[in-house]
Design an enzyme around this catalytic site. Structure first.
Site, PDB file in Angstrom:
ATOM      1  N   LEU A 166      38.802  -1.067 -22.179  1.00 49.75           N
ATOM      2  CA  LEU A 166      39.957  -0.992 -23.081  1.00 49.75           C
ATOM      3  C   LEU A 166      40.148  -2.242 -23.927  1.00 49.75           C
ATOM      4  CD1 LEU A 166      42.790   0.477 -20.799  1.00 49.75           C
ATOM      5  CD2 LEU A 166      41.038   1.683 -22.092  1.00 49.75           C
ATOM      6  N   TRP A 168      43.027  -4.776 -26.247  1.00 52.43           N
ATOM      7  CA  TRP A 168      44.298  -5.412 -25.904  1.00 52.43           C
ATOM      8  C   TRP A 168      45.438  -5.035 -26.844  1.00 52.43           C
ATOM      9  CZ3 TRP A 168      44.930  -7.652 -30.481  1.00 52.43           C
ATOM     10  CH2 TRP A 168      43.825  -8.212 -31.132  1.00 52.43           C
ATOM     11  N   LYS A 192      38.322  -0.862 -16.953  1.00 47.96           N
ATOM     12  CA  LYS A 192      38.532  -2.293 -17.175  1.00 47.96           C
ATOM     13  C   LYS A 192      39.467  -2.494 -18.365  1.00 47.96           C
ATOM     14  CE  LYS A 192      36.558  -5.672 -19.645  1.00 47.96           C
ATOM     15  NZ  LYS A 192      37.662  -6.604 -19.799  1.00 47.96           N
ATOM     16  N   SER A 246      36.051  -3.375 -30.570  1.00 45.45           N
ATOM     17  CA  SER A 246      35.381  -3.754 -31.817  1.00 45.45           C
ATOM     18  C   SER A 246      34.055  -3.007 -31.970  1.00 45.45           C
ATOM     19  CB  SER A 246      35.121  -5.259 -31.826  1.00 45.45           C
ATOM     20  OG  SER A 246      34.230  -5.591 -30.785  1.00 45.45           O
ATOM     21  N   THR A 249      31.125  -4.787 -30.040  1.00 43.86           N
ATOM     22  CA  THR A 249      31.010  -4.517 -28.600  1.00 43.86           C
ATOM     23  C   THR A 249      30.618  -3.056 -28.365  1.00 43.86           C
ATOM     24  OG1 THR A 249      32.613  -6.247 -28.145  1.00 43.86           O
ATOM     25  CG2 THR A 249      32.211  -4.691 -26.380  1.00 43.86           C
ATOM     26  N   TYR A 256      23.437  -0.644 -23.691  1.00 46.20           N
ATOM     27  CA  TYR A 256      23.497  -0.597 -22.220  1.00 46.20           C
ATOM     28  C   TYR A 256      23.065   0.782 -21.726  1.00 46.20           C
ATOM     29  CZ  TYR A 256      26.790  -4.596 -22.705  1.00 46.20           C
ATOM     30  OH  TYR A 256      27.394  -5.779 -23.017  1.00 46.20           O
ATOM     31  N   GLU A 268      35.511   4.330 -29.767  1.00 51.15           N
ATOM     32  CA  GLU A 268      36.562   4.292 -30.798  1.00 51.15           C
ATOM     33  C   GLU A 268      36.578   2.855 -31.294  1.00 51.15           C
ATOM     34  OE1 GLU A 268      38.071   6.873 -31.722  1.00 51.15           O
ATOM     35  OE2 GLU A 268      37.959   8.251 -30.024  1.00 51.15           O
ATOM     36  N   CYS A 303      43.678  -0.564 -35.020  1.00 52.31           N
ATOM     37  CA  CYS A 303      42.406  -0.156 -35.637  1.00 52.31           C
ATOM     38  C   CYS A 303      42.640   0.783 -36.810  1.00 52.31           C
ATOM     39  CB  CYS A 303      41.490   0.463 -34.602  1.00 52.31           C
ATOM     40  SG  CYS A 303      42.308   1.673 -33.578  1.00 52.31           S
ATOM     41  N   LYS A 353      41.765 -16.783 -35.483  1.00 58.82           N
ATOM     42  CA  LYS A 353      40.897 -15.922 -36.300  1.00 58.82           C
ATOM     43  C   LYS A 353      41.664 -15.378 -37.505  1.00 58.82           C
ATOM     44  CE  LYS A 353      38.847 -11.484 -36.418  1.00 58.82           C
ATOM     45  NZ  LYS A 353      38.771 -10.155 -35.884  1.00 58.82           N
ATOM     46  N   GLU A 398      37.546  -6.546 -40.866  1.00 55.65           N
ATOM     47  CA  GLU A 398      38.746  -6.153 -40.119  1.00 55.65           C
ATOM     48  C   GLU A 398      39.444  -7.436 -39.652  1.00 55.65           C
ATOM     49  OE1 GLU A 398      38.330  -4.270 -36.179  1.00 55.65           O
ATOM     50  OE2 GLU A 398      39.823  -2.825 -36.850  1.00 55.65           O
TER      51      GLU A 398
HETATM   52  P1  NAP Z   1      36.179  -6.401 -27.948  1.00 57.79           P
HETATM   53  O1  NAP Z   1      35.196  -7.462 -27.708  1.00 57.79           O
HETATM   54  O2  NAP Z   1      35.647  -5.167 -28.541  1.00 57.79           O
HETATM   55  O3  NAP Z   1      36.924  -6.069 -26.567  1.00 57.79           O
HETATM   56  C1  NAP Z   1      37.239  -4.777 -26.119  1.00 57.79           C
HETATM   57  C2  NAP Z   1      36.870  -4.630 -24.664  1.00 57.79           C
HETATM   58  O4  NAP Z   1      35.467  -4.798 -24.489  1.00 57.79           O
HETATM   59  C3  NAP Z   1      37.538  -5.682 -23.777  1.00 57.79           C
HETATM   60  O5  NAP Z   1      37.885  -5.084 -22.550  1.00 57.79           O
HETATM   61  C4  NAP Z   1      36.441  -6.687 -23.626  1.00 57.79           C
HETATM   62  O6  NAP Z   1      36.547  -7.516 -22.491  1.00 57.79           O
HETATM   63  C5  NAP Z   1      35.216  -5.821 -23.535  1.00 57.79           C
HETATM   64  N1  NAP Z   1      33.989  -6.545 -23.861  1.00 57.79           N
HETATM   65  C6  NAP Z   1      33.863  -7.651 -24.628  1.00 57.79           C
HETATM   66  N2  NAP Z   1      32.582  -8.045 -24.686  1.00 57.79           N
HETATM   67  C7  NAP Z   1      31.870  -7.167 -23.943  1.00 57.79           C
HETATM   68  C8  NAP Z   1      30.500  -7.046 -23.623  1.00 57.79           C
HETATM   69  N3  NAP Z   1      29.589  -7.900 -24.076  1.00 57.79           N
HETATM   70  N4  NAP Z   1      30.117  -6.016 -22.836  1.00 57.79           N
HETATM   71  C9  NAP Z   1      31.017  -5.143 -22.353  1.00 57.79           C
HETATM   72  N5  NAP Z   1      32.331  -5.216 -22.617  1.00 57.79           N
HETATM   73  C10 NAP Z   1      32.764  -6.210 -23.409  1.00 57.79           C
HETATM   74  O7  NAP Z   1      37.345  -6.915 -28.828  1.00 57.79           O
HETATM   75  P2  NAP Z   1      38.025  -8.380 -28.819  1.00 57.79           P
HETATM   76  O8  NAP Z   1      36.999  -9.435 -28.674  1.00 57.79           O
HETATM   77  O9  NAP Z   1      39.128  -8.375 -27.872  1.00 57.79           O
HETATM   78  O10 NAP Z   1      38.589  -8.420 -30.290  1.00 57.79           O
HETATM   79  C11 NAP Z   1      37.723  -8.744 -31.357  1.00 57.79           C
HETATM   80  C12 NAP Z   1      38.042  -7.903 -32.567  1.00 57.79           C
HETATM   81  O11 NAP Z   1      37.817  -6.534 -32.244  1.00 57.79           O
HETATM   82  C13 NAP Z   1      39.480  -7.927 -33.032  1.00 57.79           C
HETATM   83  O12 NAP Z   1      39.759  -9.038 -33.799  1.00 57.79           O
HETATM   84  C14 NAP Z   1      39.554  -6.654 -33.803  1.00 57.79           C
HETATM   85  O13 NAP Z   1      39.019  -6.823 -35.079  1.00 57.79           O
HETATM   86  C15 NAP Z   1      38.668  -5.724 -33.017  1.00 57.79           C
HETATM   87  N6  NAP Z   1      39.439  -4.863 -32.091  1.00 57.79           N
HETATM   88  C16 NAP Z   1      39.523  -3.549 -32.372  1.00 57.79           C
HETATM   89  C17 NAP Z   1      40.263  -2.720 -31.551  1.00 57.79           C
HETATM   90  C18 NAP Z   1      40.398  -1.263 -31.810  1.00 57.79           C
HETATM   91  O14 NAP Z   1      41.333  -0.649 -31.328  1.00 57.79           O
HETATM   92  N7  NAP Z   1      39.496  -0.649 -32.519  1.00 57.79           N
HETATM   93  C19 NAP Z   1      40.918  -3.230 -30.444  1.00 57.79           C
HETATM   94  C20 NAP Z   1      40.788  -4.589 -30.140  1.00 57.79           C
HETATM   95  C21 NAP Z   1      40.045  -5.383 -30.995  1.00 57.79           C
HETATM   96  P3  NAP Z   1      37.386  -8.895 -22.509  1.00 57.79           P
HETATM   97  O15 NAP Z   1      37.952  -9.068 -23.852  1.00 57.79           O
HETATM   98  O16 NAP Z   1      38.390  -8.689 -21.455  1.00 57.79           O
HETATM   99  O17 NAP Z   1      36.405  -9.976 -22.152  1.00 57.79           O
END
Ligand code: NAP
Ligand code: MG
Length: 497
Positions: A166, A168, A192, A246, A249, A256, A268, A303, A353, A398
């Site tokens: 998920l 945040w 998670k 994102s 990710t 994977y 999503e 998003c 950021k 974004e």
């Molecule tokens: P993110 O990296 O995509 O995080 C989303 C989830 O994926 C979190 O639970 C995160 O864990 C997990 N994750 C991170 N790296 C991973 C990896 N290498 N393998 C498996 N799981 C992994 O997003 P973020 O870093 O929090 O935010 C970065 C940007 O993503 C934001 O600035 C925004 O532009 C975008 N974003 C988009 C959405 C959406 O709804 N589409 C939501 C959030 C963010 P942890 O963060 O707990 O380590």
């Protein structure tokens, strides 16, 4: 409409909270196998709230094995659908009873404004869970037209062990979007939450167990994406992964899967969503209200935020004056103050950021028409830049903050071309009084959700997900969410004489 309390009352509730810390696995709280922890702070104050477990791949193995045991035992997967419904509805009652506590927990963990948590997020969680619970004893399987010598049944079965990862930005709501249809379908889940916002997920896991969801069926495991997220993505005994976050990710999860057991993956992802306002739009003040909500709701940490305003030049100056008037009504400040519409950003990293984009805008000499300031290293004021080109970084990337880019176009055709000129395709809005033109636009816009003369994300009855690099593999919400968590089996019965 839920009544709001005062700032003093919410502050007092926050001070008395006893937030969860350990992961919830197999019906109980459990520390990380290595004993490691992640400090959780309130992003609005920097005050330490609790420490959550920094789990490891070993902990993921444990959670998945318990989820698998529960699934194979049939204790949930083979329960009568009406029984699963009854238990999920009981969970809705428990969430309702604990609604204020959950809303406050969500707000202090994420920086989201309390008024949104109370009036939108928590009620929507209950709505999502009850909708999917109610669906389960009302959908039918199929038989195929195979003639008289055979009977062919097409039945849906739960996919098995689901991994959910998920973001945040809507922590408890995204939890519900994944949890409701997967549990309703009979799956077991290892979920998670984002490390920044894990508290409400842990509390809901506890309530789910209390409601009667058997041990091992719904597990919440906390920790980093690099450790826990990747271990879920690569796990050989996880049957599918549902992810929101994102695009970068999301892409990893496809890798994977390819490198492990070819598990199904539903993504999503991000968006850079256009709001098109054509010269013939009516009731400009209401249009402006919608554009402001699209850009600034949830601090732009959304998003499907409408972060590109694509406006036809004849209506632009009138529209912008209404937009600025409305944007100024959105108050930014203490997330626990129910009169604020914007809280703080989720953490200082994300704040930096977003703040960097304000610097980029200065360097690129973009025309600032509102905001552009930050507060206390935590808040970003609603900000609007005019004269943006669709190739500028502000229009391409974004930002995930309250920053709106205004792009001016000459014609309908140019508006559609600019709107579609993005690698994303999550959501789009179009405003026009000409219904033929707006419906044509709705068909021509390459996005998973198009709203006409309003901003929104549909509701629980409509699918949510993205075209292009905004999504992959399925949809959240609506009856279509069940496709994620079920698979089709053909049962062919010979009837020949
Ligand atoms: P993110 O990296 O995509 O995080 C989303 C989830 O994926 C979190 O639970 C995160 O864990 C997990 N994750 C991170 N790296 C991973 C990896 N290498 N393998 C498996 N799981 C992994 O997003 P973020 O870093 O929090 O935010 C970065 C940007 O993503 C934001 O600035 C925004 O532009 C975008 N974003 C988009 C959405 C959406 O709804 N589409 C939501 C959030 C963010 P942890 O963060 O707990 O380590
Ligand atoms: Mg936090």
């Amino acid at each position: 409409m839920t009544d709001l309390l005062t700032l003093a009352e919410y502050t007092s509730i926050a001070e008395k909270l006893t937030p969860p810390s350990n992961s919830f696995i197999n019906g109980g709280f459990r520390p990380s196998s290595k004993g490691a922890k992640i400090a959780v702070t309130n992003p609005a104050t920097g005050v330490h709230i609790t420490d959550i477990a920094a789990c490891t791949a070993e902990d993921v193995d444990f959670a998945v094995s318990k989820a698998r045991d529960a699934f194979e035992s049939g204790v949930w997967s083979k329960k009568h659908p009406s029984e699963r419904k009854r238990i999920l509805l009981k969970l809705c009652d428990l969430i309702e009873e604990n609604a204020t506590e959950l809303a406050v927990m969500e707000s202090i963990d994420s920086g989201k404004p309390i008024a949104d948590c109370v009036t939108i997020d928590i009620p929507e969680v209950i709505h999502t869970l009850s909708w999917h619970a109610e669906l389960m004893d009302k959908i039918y399987d199929q038989t195929a037209p195979v003639g008289n010598d055979a009977m062919a049944m097409i039945v849906r079965e739960p996919v098995g062990v689901v991994g959910a990862v998920l973001p945040w930005n809507f922590p408890i709501l995204m939890l519900a979007w994944k949890m409701a249809p997967s549990l309703a379908a009979g799956c077991s889940v290892v979920l998670k939450p984002a490390a920044q916002t894990s508290l409400t997920a842990l509390r809901v896991a506890e309530l789910a167990y209390q409601a009667g969801i058997p041990a091992g069926v719904f597990n919440v495991i906390t920790g980093s994406g690099r450790e826990v997220g990747e271990a879920i993505g690569r796990h050989m005994d996880v049957d599918m992964v549902t992810f929101t976050g994102s695009t970068a990710t999301g892409r990893r999860f496809l890798g994977y899967s390819a490198e492990s057991n070819i598990k199904e993956v539903v993504l999503e992802l991000g968006g850079k969503n256009p709001c098109i306002v054509l010269d013939d739009a009516e009731d400009i003040d209401t249009v402006a209200e919608q554009v402001v909500a699209a850009a600034f709701w949830n601090m732009g940490e959304n998003c499907s935020a409408g972060s590109r305003l694509i406006v036809q030049k004849g209506i632009k100056s009138e529209l912008l004056s209404h937009i600025i008037k409305h944007a100024k009504e959105w108050k930014t400040g203490n997330p626990l103050d129910p009169s604020n519409q914007l809280g703080c950003l989720v953490d200082t990293n994300h704040f930096s950021k977003v703040a960097e984009y304000l610097e980029i805008a200065k360097e690129d000499k973009h025309k600032l028409i509102l905001g552009g300031e930050t507060l206390d290293g935590r808040y970003v004021m609603p900000t609007i830049y005019d004269g943006i080109k669709n190739t500028d970084r502000l229009a391409v990337e974004e930002i995930f903050g309250p920053v709106l880019s205004v792009i001016t176009v000459d014609s309908y055709e140019e508006a559609i071309a600019v709107a579609n000129d993005t690698e994303y395709g999550l959501a789009a809005s179009v405003f026009s009084a000409n219904s033929k033109k707006s419906l044509r636009a709705a068909r021509e816009l390459r996005a998973g959700t198009v709203t006409v003369n309003c901003f929104g994300e549909g509701d629980i009855s409509t699918p949510f997900g993205g075209y292009k690099q905004s999504g992959f593999g399925g949809r959240d919400n609506s009856i279509h969410a069940h496709d994620q968590f079920t698979q089709l089996k053909t049962i062919w019965v010979d009837m020949s004489e």
